[in-house]
Design a protein around this motif. Structure first.
Motif, PDB file in Angstrom:
ATOM      1  N   LEU A  14       0.829  -1.208   0.000  1.00 22.60           N
ATOM      2  CA  LEU A  14       0.000   0.000   0.000  1.00 22.60           C
ATOM      3  C   LEU A  14       0.859   1.251   0.000  1.00 22.60           C
ATOM      4  O   LEU A  14       0.570   2.219  -0.720  1.00 22.60           O
ATOM      5  CB  LEU A  14      -0.937  -0.007   1.208  1.00 22.60           C
ATOM      6  N   LEU A  31      -9.700   1.965  -1.853  1.00 24.97           N
ATOM      7  CA  LEU A  31      -9.586   1.098  -0.693  1.00 24.97           C
ATOM      8  C   LEU A  31     -10.982   0.626  -0.322  1.00 24.97           C
ATOM      9  O   LEU A  31     -11.918   1.422  -0.282  1.00 24.97           O
ATOM     10  CB  LEU A  31      -8.972   1.856   0.486  1.00 24.97           C
ATOM     11  N   ALA A  51      -7.085  -3.138  -1.818  1.00 20.21           N
ATOM     12  CA  ALA A  51      -6.547  -1.912  -2.389  1.00 20.21           C
ATOM     13  C   ALA A  51      -6.302  -2.143  -3.874  1.00 20.21           C
ATOM     14  O   ALA A  51      -5.872  -3.221  -4.280  1.00 20.21           O
ATOM     15  CB  ALA A  51      -5.246  -1.517  -1.704  1.00 20.21           C
ATOM     16  N   TYR A  98      -2.948   1.345   9.636  1.00 21.57           N
ATOM     17  CA  TYR A  98      -3.610   1.624   8.357  1.00 21.57           C
ATOM     18  C   TYR A  98      -3.841   3.122   8.187  1.00 21.57           C
ATOM     19  O   TYR A  98      -3.576   3.692   7.124  1.00 21.57           O
ATOM     20  CB  TYR A  98      -4.935   0.859   8.346  1.00 21.57           C
ATOM     21  N   CYS A 102      -2.106   5.533   5.314  1.00 25.08           N
ATOM     22  CA  CYS A 102      -2.952   6.315   4.404  1.00 25.08           C
ATOM     23  C   CYS A 102      -2.659   7.804   4.512  1.00 25.08           C
ATOM     24  O   CYS A 102      -2.573   8.511   3.507  1.00 25.08           O
ATOM     25  CB  CYS A 102      -4.427   6.051   4.688  1.00 25.08           C
TER      26      CYS A 102
END
Length: 131
Positions: A14, A31, A51, A98, A102
Motif C-alpha cells: 500500500l 480502498l 486496495a 492503516y 494512508c
C-alpha cells in the motif's frame, strides 16, 4: 485469484502504491473493506481489506475511431490489486497502522480545483434571476 497478503506485506504494498500514485500527475487508489462472516462460529467477523489503483484494460467508450469502433489503448498497464484479511482481535492495531500509512501516502496529493464549478454555479444562478 492470488492469495491474501500478510498484514505487513499489505502495508508495504500500500505504501508503494500510494507513493507511485502521488508521483504521477493523475491517479487514484481505491480502498475497500468488508466483513468475512463465518456462519459456523459466533465470533466477531474477520475483515477483508482490498486496495487497487483502478487501472483497467477496458477500452474507453469515449475514445472511438472514425468508423465507430472502440479502440483499446495499447499503453495501458495491468491493474494493481491486493488484499489482506484481518482477524477481529487485531483490528485496533491494524487500523492504527492503516490510518498512519494512508495519511502519509496523501501528503503528495493536491486539493482539487473547484473554482470552475463554483464559477459555473454562480453564472447559472445569475442567468436564472435575470430571466
Amino acid at each position: 485469484m492470488a492469495p491474501h497478503l500478510s498484514n505487513d506485506e499489505f502495508f508495504s504494498s500500500l505504501t508503494d502504491l500510494l507513493s507511485k500514485t502521488s508521483q504521477k500527475a493523475r491517479g487514484s487508489v481505491f480502498l475497500s473493506q468488508k466483513p468475512l462472516i463465518d456462519s459456523v462460529s459466533n465470533s466477531p467477523p474477520s475483515i477483508l481489506i482490498r486496495a487497487t489503483d483502478g487501472n483497467t484494460n477496458a477500452p474507453n467508450p469515449k475514445a472511438s475511431s472514425k468508423d465507430g469502433k472502440v479502440t483499446k489503448n495499447k499503453t495501458s498497464k495491468d491493474k494493481v490489486k491486493f488484499a489482506t484479511v484481518v482477524n477481529a482481535d487485531d483490528l485496533e492495531t491494524f487500523y492504527t497502522r492503516y490510518a498512519d500509512v494512508c495519511k502519509s501516502g496523501m501528503t503528495g496529493m493536491k486539493k482539487r480545483d473547484r473554482s470552475k464549478r463554483k464559477a459555473k454555479g454562480k453564472a447559472g444562478a445569475a442567468k436564472a434571476t435575470k430571466a
